[in-house]
Design an enzyme around this catalytic site. Structure first.
Site, PDB file in Angstrom:
ATOM      1  N   HIS A 180       0.752  -1.126   0.041  1.00  0.00           N
ATOM      2  CA  HIS A 180      -0.114   0.054   0.044  1.00  0.00           C
ATOM      3  C   HIS A 180       0.878   1.267   0.119  1.00  0.00           C
ATOM      4  CE1 HIS A 180       0.817   1.123   4.239  1.00  0.00           C
ATOM      5  NE2 HIS A 180       0.524  -0.171   4.466  1.00  0.00           N
TER       6      HIS A 180
ATOM      7  N   CYS B 292       3.628  -4.489   6.444  1.00  0.00           N
ATOM      8  CA  CYS B 292       3.270  -4.300   4.992  1.00  0.00           C
ATOM      9  C   CYS B 292       4.541  -3.825   4.274  1.00  0.00           C
ATOM     10  CB  CYS B 292       2.082  -3.279   4.944  1.00  0.00           C
ATOM     11  SG  CYS B 292       0.356  -3.913   5.659  1.00  0.00           S
TER      12      CYS B 292
END
Length: 417
Positions: A346, A364
């Site tokens: 992301h 992430c």
């Protein structure tokens, strides 16, 4: 034939007279034979083929027997059987199986199926209809040029109250990445005893052809992958014929379904923790290299092979329910899920200054706002990402981890292997 009277007279007669007696005996014998022949009507002497032997044959060579008529019979299901299961085979007997034809009809229409002439079995191509009467006609040529046949009927079971719904994660017309597994989910856990038959009824056809297998990820879910990544631009079709398939404890499959989809171009993203760079390849060629920031030491990213599971242009990450003290609630752009546990690719504008240098995320793969959109616009669900060199290994089952195991290991999850 010896006639004592004539022989005695011959012995006592002079030589000249003996000759005349021999002629007389010959004449008597000839007349006796003529009388015997005349009394016998049209019969011929046995040495000429006479006696009781049929005309045109000889006593030493009996006439050839007529070939026996070939017979056929339907043996299963029994005649007029009721409550027959939808995948029942039709079995029959035949003395000439190679030339025997089998036809199954219902309501005047022929039912699709295959015939195994060696086993003398007809198998339906898909589950039969509930509570329907079927007619079986079996026929084979007879020796006299006519046809020998047998007919039988049976009626299938009524639709049971206990049926299991099967659903496909993918739908017709979708285009997915080369790492996309096919996923089927069931409304009820399938006991191990019945899983092989369930697998057998789910047939995958790839164009071009590619080897693959189903693997049970849980009692309620089965996934399919090819031996290697799907070939780019492949066409995939799978038919799931589970209507009427027994699934244990009186439960049966509810319906059949088919899915027709396509595979896109190949895109592989490779993330190296040592260099903190992501390399993006499309169809084998590098199209972009970009900096990333992975999980910090306390929340490391997992190393392994993952695929894009879902995409959201804008979302909110909220972990406050899980951790009221240290949890966070943050708006996120260009999110692409990689694991069930919450690992994503992301955009992270707050870490752009350290991307390519240090790991600061909660696990992430952080990229810049610009690179987040660039990736998001190009990826498909099922595209592959490989992360390496981190402190933690990806756990199989944490997402679509089909490619995180070898082919030999993957096949062990099939009940047909």
């Amino acid at each position: 034939m010896e006639m004592d009277g004539f022989r005695s007279a011959e012995r006592s007669a002079p030589a000249g007279r003996r000759g005349r007696l021999r002629l007389a005996v010959a004449a008597v014998l000839a007349s006796t034979l003529l009388l015997t022949t005349a009394c016998s009507g049209d019969d011929k002497p046995s040495w000429q083929g006479g006696g009781n032997t049929p005309e045109g044959t000889s006593a030493s060579q009996p006439p050839a027997s007529q070939p026996a008529l070939s017979t056929v019979a339907v043996t299963s299901p029994a005649a007029d059987a009721k409550s027959v299961e939808l995948w029942s085979e039709v079995k029959y007997n035949s003395e000439d199986p190679a030339n025997t034809e089998v036809k199954v009809t219902a309501k005047g229409k022929e039912v699709k199926g295959t015939v195994d002439k060696d086993a003398k079995v007809w198998r339906p191509a898909e589950g039969l209809a509930w509570n329907t009467t079927y007619t079986v006609d079996v026929s084979t040529p007879a020796a006299d040029g006519k046809t020998t046949s047998a007919t039988s009927t049976f009626t299938t079971m009524k639709e049971p109250s206990k049926v299991v719904r099967a659903t496909s994660f993918l739908a017709d017309g979708q285009k997915v990445g080369v790492g996309m597994p096919l996923i089927m989910k069931f409304g009820r856990a399938i006991p191990e005893k019945y899983r092989a038959e369930v697998e057998r009824r789910m047939v995958v056809t790839a164009t071009p052809a590619q080897e693959g297998v189903w693997r049970w990820s849980s009692p309620t879910e089965v996934q399919y992958r090819p031996k290697t990544y799907w070939k780019p631009n492949s066409k995939i079709f799978y038919s799931v014929n589970l209507k009427g398939v027994e699934m244990g404890d009186g439960w049966y499959g509810r319906t059949n379904l088919t899915v027709d989809l396509s595979i896109g171009r190949e895109m592989i993203m490779t993330v190296n923790n040592k260099t903190k760079q992501m390399t993006v390849k499309q169809d084998g060629k590098v199209i972009k290299t970009l900096p990333v920031s992975l999980g910090k030491a306390s929340t490391p990213s997992a190393s392994g092979t993952m695929v894009v599971m879902e995409k959201a242009a804008h979302t909110v990450f909220d972990t406050t329910d899980e951790d009221p003290v240290n949890g966070y609630k943050t708006p996120i752009d260009w999110a692409q899920r990689l694991t069930y546990s919450g690992q994503f690719i992301h955009a992270a504008p707050w870490s752009e200054g350290v991307q390519g240098k240090r790991n600061v995320s909660h696990g992430c793969v952080n990229v810049s706002e610009a690179m987040g959109k660039w990736l998001f616009d190009r990826t498909l669900m099922g595209d592959v990402i490989v992360v390496s060199g981190t402190e933690e290994k990806l756990k199989n089952g944490d997402g679509w981890t089909n490619w995180n195991m070898s082919w030999e290991e993957y096949k062990k999850g099939s009940y047909l292997s």
